[in-house]
Design a protein around this motif. Structure first.
Motif, PDB file in Angstrom:
ATOM      1  N   PHE A 108      -0.336  -2.380  -1.655  1.00  0.00           N
ATOM      2  CA  PHE A 108      -1.753  -2.732  -1.629  1.00  0.00           C
ATOM      3  C   PHE A 108      -2.544  -1.510  -1.182  1.00  0.00           C
ATOM      4  O   PHE A 108      -2.001  -0.601  -0.542  1.00  0.00           O
ATOM      5  N   ALA A 109      -3.811  -1.471  -1.555  1.00  0.00           N
ATOM      6  CA  ALA A 109      -4.680  -0.346  -1.212  1.00  0.00           C
ATOM      7  C   ALA A 109      -5.340  -0.596   0.146  1.00  0.00           C
ATOM      8  O   ALA A 109      -5.655  -1.741   0.502  1.00  0.00           O
ATOM      9  N   CYS A 110      -5.567   0.493   0.880  1.00  0.00           N
ATOM     10  CA  CYS A 110      -6.107   0.369   2.240  1.00  0.00           C
ATOM     11  C   CYS A 110      -7.047   1.527   2.536  1.00  0.00           C
ATOM     12  O   CYS A 110      -6.721   2.692   2.267  1.00  0.00           O
ATOM     13  N   THR A 111      -8.199   1.223   3.109  1.00  0.00           N
ATOM     14  CA  THR A 111      -9.175   2.256   3.474  1.00  0.00           C
ATOM     15  C   THR A 111      -9.303   2.432   4.984  1.00  0.00           C
ATOM     16  O   THR A 111     -10.146   3.197   5.446  1.00  0.00           O
ATOM     17  N   CYS A 112      -8.464   1.778   5.756  1.00  0.00           N
ATOM     18  CA  CYS A 112      -8.566   1.842   7.214  1.00  0.00           C
ATOM     19  C   CYS A 112      -8.270   3.252   7.728  1.00  0.00           C
ATOM     20  O   CYS A 112      -7.364   3.929   7.240  1.00  0.00           O
ATOM     21  N   CYS A 130      -6.442  -4.839   5.295  1.00  0.00           N
ATOM     22  CA  CYS A 130      -6.702  -4.741   3.857  1.00  0.00           C
ATOM     23  C   CYS A 130      -5.693  -5.486   2.986  1.00  0.00           C
ATOM     24  O   CYS A 130      -5.769  -5.415   1.749  1.00  0.00           O
ATOM     25  N   CYS A 131      -4.773  -6.191   3.607  1.00  0.00           N
ATOM     26  CA  CYS A 131      -3.669  -6.816   2.857  1.00  0.00           C
ATOM     27  C   CYS A 131      -4.155  -7.706   1.710  1.00  0.00           C
ATOM     28  O   CYS A 131      -3.562  -7.716   0.632  1.00  0.00           O
ATOM     29  N   THR A 132      -5.208  -8.446   1.952  1.00  0.00           N
ATOM     30  CA  THR A 132      -5.658  -9.426   0.955  1.00  0.00           C
ATOM     31  C   THR A 132      -7.024  -9.073   0.361  1.00  0.00           C
ATOM     32  O   THR A 132      -7.649  -9.915  -0.278  1.00  0.00           O
ATOM     33  N   ARG A 133      -7.467  -7.830   0.539  1.00  0.00           N
ATOM     34  CA  ARG A 133      -8.798  -7.459   0.042  1.00  0.00           C
ATOM     35  C   ARG A 133      -8.786  -7.027  -1.418  1.00  0.00           C
ATOM     36  O   ARG A 133      -9.859  -6.893  -2.028  1.00  0.00           O
ATOM     37  N   SER A 134      -7.624  -6.798  -1.988  1.00  0.00           N
ATOM     38  CA  SER A 134      -7.488  -6.412  -3.410  1.00  0.00           C
ATOM     39  C   SER A 134      -8.356  -5.199  -3.748  1.00  0.00           C
ATOM     40  O   SER A 134      -9.067  -5.186  -4.758  1.00  0.00           O
ATOM     41  N   LEU A 135      -8.277  -4.181  -2.909  1.00  0.00           N
ATOM     42  CA  LEU A 135      -9.049  -2.962  -3.144  1.00  0.00           C
ATOM     43  C   LEU A 135      -8.453  -2.173  -4.302  1.00  0.00           C
ATOM     44  O   LEU A 135      -7.268  -2.289  -4.631  1.00  0.00           O
ATOM     45  N   ALA A 136      -9.289  -1.342  -4.929  1.00  0.00           N
ATOM     46  CA  ALA A 136      -8.838  -0.527  -6.059  1.00  0.00           C
ATOM     47  C   ALA A 136      -7.915   0.588  -5.570  1.00  0.00           C
ATOM     48  O   ALA A 136      -8.224   1.287  -4.601  1.00  0.00           O
ATOM     49  N   THR A 142      -8.474   6.344  -0.221  1.00  0.00           N
ATOM     50  CA  THR A 142      -7.711   5.100  -0.197  1.00  0.00           C
ATOM     51  C   THR A 142      -6.217   5.414  -0.121  1.00  0.00           C
ATOM     52  O   THR A 142      -5.698   6.171  -0.940  1.00  0.00           O
ATOM     53  N   ALA A 143      -5.567   4.846   0.870  1.00  0.00           N
ATOM     54  CA  ALA A 143      -4.118   4.990   0.999  1.00  0.00           C
ATOM     55  C   ALA A 143      -3.429   3.820   0.320  1.00  0.00           C
ATOM     56  O   ALA A 143      -4.033   2.763   0.093  1.00  0.00           O
ATOM     57  N   TRP A 144      -2.153   4.022   0.000  1.00  0.00           N
ATOM     58  CA  TRP A 144      -1.332   2.931  -0.524  1.00  0.00           C
ATOM     59  C   TRP A 144      -0.328   2.545   0.545  1.00  0.00           C
ATOM     60  O   TRP A 144       0.372   3.393   1.096  1.00  0.00           O
ATOM     61  N   ARG A 145      -0.284   1.265   0.841  1.00  0.00           N
ATOM     62  CA  ARG A 145       0.658   0.753   1.830  1.00  0.00           C
ATOM     63  C   ARG A 145       1.664  -0.189   1.178  1.00  0.00           C
ATOM     64  O   ARG A 145       1.343  -0.882   0.203  1.00  0.00           O
ATOM     65  N   ILE A 146       2.848  -0.223   1.744  1.00  0.00           N
ATOM     66  CA  ILE A 146       3.865  -1.165   1.291  1.00  0.00           C
ATOM     67  C   ILE A 146       3.544  -2.540   1.875  1.00  0.00           C
ATOM     68  O   ILE A 146       3.054  -2.640   3.003  1.00  0.00           O
ATOM     69  N   ILE A 147       3.736  -3.584   1.112  1.00  0.00           N
ATOM     70  CA  ILE A 147       3.597  -4.931   1.660  1.00  0.00           C
ATOM     71  C   ILE A 147       4.721  -5.142   2.673  1.00  0.00           C
ATOM     72  O   ILE A 147       5.891  -4.892   2.369  1.00  0.00           O
TER      73      ILE A 147
END
Length: 293
Positions: A108-112, A130-136, A142-147
């Motif tokens: 998922f994408a994360c901006t934190c 950001c887990c459920t925000r469905s960011l682009a 924007t970082a990419w995080r593993i679920i």
């Protein structure tokens, strides 16, 4: 069934001068490999361009020479490293594995920012913002995080000198696999490098236990059997008089200073012998290898 030859690696980060803890880990890794007729790869982890310095890369080679450690595969020197062995020459391979994780819907994408995370959790553990925000995924900064692994997820870990252990992944949160600058993060790059180079014995400090679990989780998701079947040893850390881990970030004395002062690496050989459970008299590389054979 035939077993693959032992292959391990020395994997320093050129973000500072190497310290005694680095040297100790190098010695133990090398001795285990040589005792079992294994192969040693020199891999220098330079993804962090901002902190990498040519002088720190040079220090890796000078330290290995001073310790008397050879290796079977890897760069011949500084120029060869940057031209042919830098992690920046493998960006396409890292991207391919990131794409595989993306296609498997494991990201998922994360901006934190780190500050935002620490404002919520002082220990820096990701709060799931950001887990459920469905960011682009392709948005700027924007970082990419593993679920994060589901509750009760386990991995099977092969311990050097010991049997297998089933380990729960509760300590693992939604860690970053691609940074905001577009470069792969450490956990992803380290795993991919070990797969690309056929590494099957990983020796690292006990402070990297969570990294091992993170990488095993990634290997599960990627169905990367060679890494899942690898053997690990998490050795005790070399500490200072205050009991704290010796590290570059804490200003530990450098091995460069040892060399320039004319000091011998023998104290490190003796410390390695103690941690490996060998006789204290094993104060040389030859004695270490003989004791482990």
């Amino acid at each position: 069934m035939e077993h693959s030859p032992l292959r391990t690696r020395l994997a320093p980060t050129p973000s500072g001068l190497l310290h005694p803890g680095n040297g100790l880990s190098f010695i133990m890794t090398w001795a285990i490999a040589r005792a079992k007729q294994g192969q040693v790869l020199l891999r220098i982890d330079d993804l962090d361009k901002a902190r990498t310095r040519e002088a720190y890369v040079e220090d890796v080679f000078r330290t290995l020479d001073w310790l008397g450690l050879d290796y079977d595969e890897g760069p011949a020197g500084v120029d060869d490293f940057f031209a042919n062995w830098s992690q920046h020459t493998r960006l396409e391979q890292y991207s391919a594995y990131l794409q595989q994780l993306m296609e498997g819907r494991h990201l998922f994408a994360c901006t934190c920012s780190r500050k935002q995370i620490r404002d919520i959790n002082a220990d820096g553990r990701y709060p799931g913002t950001c887990c459920t925000r469905s960011l682009a995924f392709n948005a700027a900064k924007t970082a990419w995080r593993i679920i994060a692994p589901p509750k009760n997820t386990i991995v099977v870990l092969n311990h050097w000198r010991n049997s297998q252990e089933k380990v729960a992944l509760e300590p693992i949160d939604a860690f970053v696999v691609r940074q905001k600058n577009g470069f792969p993060a450490y956990q992803l790059a380290s795993l991919v490098d070990d797969l690309l180079h056929g590494i099957n014995l990983i020796v690292r400090g006990s402070d990297l236990w969570d990294s091992t679990l993170s990488q095993l989780y990634l290997a599960q998701l990627l169905e990367a059997e060679p890494f899942l079947n690898s053997t690990f040893w998490h050795h005790p850390l070399l500490t200072g008089n205050d009991g704290e881990k010796l590290s570059k970030s804490k200003g530990a004395g450098s091995l460069k200073a040892w060399r320039e002062a004319g000091k011998s690496p023998t104290p490190l050989f003796k410390q390695a012998a103690a941690l490996l459970g060998l006789e204290e008299e094993a104060g040389s590389l030859e004695a270490l290898v003989a004791g482990l054979a």
